[in-house]
Design an enzyme around this catalytic site. Structure first.
Site, short mmCIF file in Angstrom:
data_model
loop_
_atom_site.label_atom_id
_atom_site.label_comp_id
_atom_site.label_asym_id
_atom_site.label_seq_id
_atom_site.Cartn_x
_atom_site.Cartn_y
_atom_site.Cartn_z
CG ASN A 1 -7.70 -4.14 1.11
OD1 ASN A 1 -7.22 -3.05 1.16
ND2 ASN A 1 -7.43 -5.74 0.95
CG HIS B 1 -2.08 -0.39 1.53
ND1 HIS B 1 -3.22 -0.81 0.27
CD2 HIS B 1 -2.45 -2.49 1.55
CE1 HIS B 1 -3.71 -1.99 0.73
NE2 HIS B 1 -3.26 -3.01 1.23
CG HIS C 1 -2.44 -1.03 14.85
ND1 HIS C 1 -2.79 -2.54 14.15
CD2 HIS C 1 -2.55 -1.13 16.23
CE1 HIS C 1 -2.12 -3.44 15.14
NE2 HIS C 1 -2.11 -2.74 16.89
FE1 HDE Z 1 -2.54 -4.35 5.52
N1 HDE Z 1 -0.59 -4.30 5.96
N2 HDE Z 1 -1.63 -6.42 5.99
N3 HDE Z 1 -4.30 -5.23 4.76
N4 HDE Z 1 -3.08 -2.93 4.57
C1 HDE Z 1 -0.46 -2.91 6.10
O1 HDE Z 1 0.34 -1.98 6.97
C2 HDE Z 1 -0.77 -6.82 6.60
C3 HDE Z 1 -4.68 -6.92 5.02
C4 HDE Z 1 -4.26 -2.72 4.52
O2 HDE Z 1 -3.16 3.38 3.28
C5 HDE Z 1 0.87 -2.27 6.51
O3 HDE Z 1 1.51 0.41 7.75
C6 HDE Z 1 -0.37 -8.44 7.19
C7 HDE Z 1 -6.01 -7.31 4.64
C8 HDE Z 1 -4.43 -1.18 3.52
O4 HDE Z 1 -1.53 3.58 5.36
C9 HDE Z 1 1.68 -4.03 6.73
C10 HDE Z 1 -1.50 -9.11 6.29
C11 HDE Z 1 -6.59 -5.78 4.70
C12 HDE Z 1 -3.41 -1.05 4.34
C13 HDE Z 1 0.11 -4.90 6.78
C14 HDE Z 1 -2.26 -7.34 5.68
C15 HDE Z 1 -5.29 -4.76 4.21
C16 HDE Z 1 -2.43 -1.48 4.75
C17 HDE Z 1 1.94 -2.09 5.37
C18 HDE Z 1 -2.34 -10.25 6.68
C19 HDE Z 1 -7.86 -5.17 4.26
C20 HDE Z 1 -2.58 0.65 4.10
C21 HDE Z 1 2.34 -0.45 5.89
C22 HDE Z 1 -2.31 -10.90 7.64
C23 HDE Z 1 -8.99 -5.94 5.01
C24 HDE Z 1 -3.09 1.59 4.80
C25 HDE Z 1 1.23 -0.15 6.70
C26 HDE Z 1 -2.44 3.05 4.16
C27 HDE Z 1 -1.07 -2.27 5.10
C28 HDE Z 1 0.56 -5.32 7.20
C29 HDE Z 1 -3.92 -7.71 4.99
C30 HDE Z 1 -5.91 -3.50 4.29
C31 HDE Z 1 2.75 -4.23 6.70
C32 HDE Z 1 0.21 -8.71 7.68
C33 HDE Z 1 -6.16 -8.48 4.35
C34 HDE Z 1 -6.14 -0.51 3.12
O5 HDE Z 1 1.07 -3.66 8.14
#
Ligand code: HDE
Length: 742
Positions: A176, A103, A367
């Protein structure tokens, strides 16, 4: 800083040593109109504005010469003592922070959320009680795979992350625009992301899933098939952030004041409806304007066309947890709206662009673990893993444990605890104690009882063995993929076939394609055959190895194969974008209409059409052979907004060629004008031509298409008479009848 000061002031005034702070939670209302937004007020002291100010160093020393470094003689070496030079360069050298690992590319905006009616039956969350309270929000939309500078129009999932600055603390709904995910267990996240990111040996391709490693992983990982259907659909190439849905994905819990819990799925429904571009268009926009979505969001807010979404919930009673033929904890499944209706509970309006991209959009830290009393987690294994990741990632990205003090991340609720020190600490904590329990400070800060908005986790009963295993209730990988595919209109199915032909067509390893065709055949044989035809391949009758190879080392792979658990469901029109019954409003509000003009246009033709379109809320822009002022036959003037070099049909929703012999003749000499029209036609857009304007369509080779749907031609009469039909045509978004079926 201001928060720190405010907090300290609060401490002073409430430093009653023996009693807990009585109303530390000041549930004051921030209701009101316009910019009466508690978060924006809170940010104000951090805003710097140089207007009318002297240039200074970071230490406040006024700078006399910002043009030359300090040297020993006019041709001599630069001196170490030049503190101004060193400060400037040092700061510059460290201006970048690591981009988000996923992202990275995103755009943000401020706004507010208002609930429609008290939700006390479902939750005690304070921000969901009073319809007069406007809760400030900051929203960040994003793509997943590309890096910070990548194009907005990549085929990808869009992030839809909302930070609610509630008076009980921050609640982040980090969702999402697609309601399911690729994987069921967080331990697979690094794998799926490594597979989709540019390949490690040559860092190719950027922001694209159409390459071997992604499809290699997917072809071995059948649980991703439902998500793959969504990502290959037009959901992955939205027309605008303002025209897409949002989903919390996981099942969460809502808990009311009596402690009663229910399961909940969160949805955002856009008031402008659901719209996408076509894939050919997406690729061209990526070249013409890679900031297309960012610009669209920014401009809409600057123009006062505030984007809006309704927050919706699907609620499931705890006793019904096991009444579905999928598992509520499985993030690769939706709850079809036919089974559990969606209730619209409030509205979010985005009405202010950030002051500074880096300070706000880049530094905002979401978060999924930021929740408030009245909302809680479930055991969805993807959600559980995310609860670890989001805090952890900020330590590297924002450089330490104090990122909550960065202005955009600060809650509007007061912060008091015994956390101390660390890099870049802003708060000046007063007093001798930084531990609990203490007597030296009368026990402050106090824990809050549940009746004082203290957070208490939902006491879910757990009695289990420690095991590494998926629940058998997670093994149905295809039923909902099939449901999604069969719920699409024929046009949308066609787009999915094309998308898969494109993506798999870029895969260089034949066995990967073959495995993918075998997986697609599990979803729908017609789909698999149509994709196979485009690849010049056939669907394999039998694979050497089982479909799912993602199994533990010592396990028997046969035990881990997908199983059909669900009854086949009737197609669900609510999963489509075209003619989705949730989005019946047909509007052309904020749509961009190109007028193709040159000197000698018919003044009335332009004025009448422009007035009608603008009255309907659209934006009119002129595209001409040159910039500057254009003059009509009767002397009206128009400013050219774009030339055929700077504008392209893919940047507009529809186009109009007004009457005017001279104007049309000039456009006929401009080959790009004909391309403009042909491309708009190919992308199924509404096109109108008035009087001589029709000749431009003919010379562009569209003569035989004049009776196509969405082509509004009026040789006689005035343009106002054409406008009505044109508006209806634009509101249909696209005229898919023109598109060849595969
Ligand atoms: Fe994320 N995801 N994600 N994700 N995610 C991040 O956090 C992660 C997942 C989503 O505009 C990170 O600050 C793991 C699902 C959005 O700043 C990180 C898993 C969904 C955004 C991270 C998922 C999301 C992130 C990267 C699987 C939809 C951007 C930078 C367990 C429900 C937020 C950060 C923004 C961002 C980890 C799966 C949505 C690395 C480990 C499912 C919208 O922490």
């Amino acid at each position: 800083m201001s928060q720190a000061r405010n907090n300290t002031k609060r401490n002073n005034s409430k430093n009653n040593k023996s009693n807990p702070p009585e109303h530390e939670l000041e549930l004051t209302q921030h209701a009101g109109l316009g910019m009466n937004n508690a978060k924006l007020d809170e940010l104000a002291p951090n805003i710097e504005d140089s207007a009318g100010e002297f240039l200074t160093t970071d230490q406040g020393i006024r700078i006399n010469d910002n043009q030359n470094s300090l040297k020993a003689g006019d041709r001599g070496p630069t001196l170490m003592e030049d503190f101004m030079f060193r400060e400037k360069i040092t700061h510059f050298d460290h201006e970048r922070i690591p981009e988000r690992v996923v992202h990275a590319r995103g755009s943000g905006a401020h706004g507010y959320f208002q609930v429609y009616e008290p939700m006390s039956d479902l939750t005690r969350a304070h921000f969901l009680q009073d319809p007069s309270v406007q809760t400030p929000v900051f929203v960040r939309f994003s793509t997943v795979a590309g890096s910070r500078g990548s194009t907005d129009l990549a085929r990808d999932v869009r992030g839809f992350a909302v930070k609610f600055y509630t008076e009980e603390g921050n609640f982040d709904l980090v969702g999402n625009n697609i309601p399911v995910f690729f994987i069921q267990d967080a331990i697979k996240f690094p794998d799926v992301i490594h597979a989709v990111k540019p390949e490690p040996h040559n860092e190719i391709p950027q922001a694209a899933s159409a390459h071997d490693t992604f499809w290699d992983f997917i072809s071995l990982f059948p649980e991703s098939m439902h998500m793959v259907m969504w990502v290959m659909s037009d959901r992955a190439i939205p027309r605008s952030y303002r025209m897409m849905e949002g989903f919390g994905v996981h099942t969460f819990r809502l808990i009311n004041a009596r402690g009663k819990a229910r399961f909940v799925k969160f949805h955002w429904k856009p008031l402008l409806g659901l719209h996408a571009v076509v894939w050919d268009e997406a690729q061209k926009i990526s070249g013409k304007d890679p900031d297309f979505h960012r610009r669209d969001l920014w401009e809409a807010i600057e123009n006062g066309d505030y984007p809006e979404w309704e927050l919706c919930v699907q609620v499931v009673e705890e006793r019904d947890e096991h009444s579905f033929d999928f598992d509520l904890l499985d993030p690769t499944k939706i709850i079809p709206e036919e089974l559990v209706p969606v209730r619209r509970i409030g509205r979010m309006t985005l009405n202010r662009n950030p002051e500074n991209f880096f300070a706000e959009t880049e530094q905002v830290a979401f978060h999924v673990g930021n929740i408030v009393p009245g909302i809680d987690f479930t055991n969805d294994p993807l959600l559980q893993g995310r609860l670890f990741s989001y805090l952890d990632t900020q330590l590297t990205r924002l450089g330490g444990p104090n990122f909550h003090e960065i202005p955009i991340n600060r809650p509007v609720a007061p912060v008091h605890n015994n956390q101390r020190d660390g890099f870049m600490r802003q708060t000046i904590n007063r007093g001798q104690t930084a531990y609990d329990p203490n007597s030296l400070r009368g026990g402050c800060p106090f824990q809050a009882g549940v009746d004082m908005s203290g957070f208490a986790s939902y006491a879910e009963r757990i009695d289990a063995q420690k095991i590494r295993q998926r629940s058998a209730s997670f093994f149905d990988h295809f039923s909902q993929a099939t449901l999604f595919y069969r719920s699409q209109s024929p046009v949308e199915q066609n787009h999915i076939v094309r998308a898969l032909r494109f993506e798999l067509g870029k895969v260089g390893t034949p066995p990967i394609r073959e495995r993918m065709l075998a997986l697609l055949a599990q979803v729908d044989t017609d789909l698999a055959n149509r994709v196979a035809a485009g690849l010049g391949a056939s669907v394999p009758k039998k694979l050497d190895k089982p479909l799912n190879l993602s199994v533990p080392a010592d396990a028997d792979p046969r035990k881990f194969q997908p199983k059909k658990l669900a009854e086949e469901m009737e197609p669900s029109p609510r999963l489509r974008m075209i003619d989705n019954p949730n989005f019946t409003l047909k509007t052309i509000k904020t749509r961009k209409i190109a007028f193709l003009v040159a000197d000698g246009f018919d003044d009335r033709s332009v004025a009448d059409m422009k007035l009608a379109l603008m009255k309907a809320g659209a934006q009119v822009m002129t595209v001409a052979p040159r910039l500057g002022v254009l003059t009509g036959v009767e002397g009206d003037t128009l400013n050219a907004d774009f030339t055929f070099l700077t504008g392209a049909s893919v940047l507009f929703d529809a186009c109009f060629v007004p009457n005017g012999q001279a104007s049309v003749a000039a456009l006929q000499n401009e080959p790009e004008a004909a391309n403009f029209l042909r491309e708009a036609h190919q992308h199924c857009k509404a096109i109108a031509a008035h009087g001589a304007g029709a000749e431009l369509l003919e010379s562009a080779g569209l003569g035989e298409s004049m009776s196509d749907a969405g082509l509004i031609i009026g040789r006689d009469g005035n343009a106002a008479a054409l406008a009505e039909d044109f508006i209806v045509s634009i509101a249909r978004h696209r005229h898919w009848e023109r598109e060849p079926m595969l």
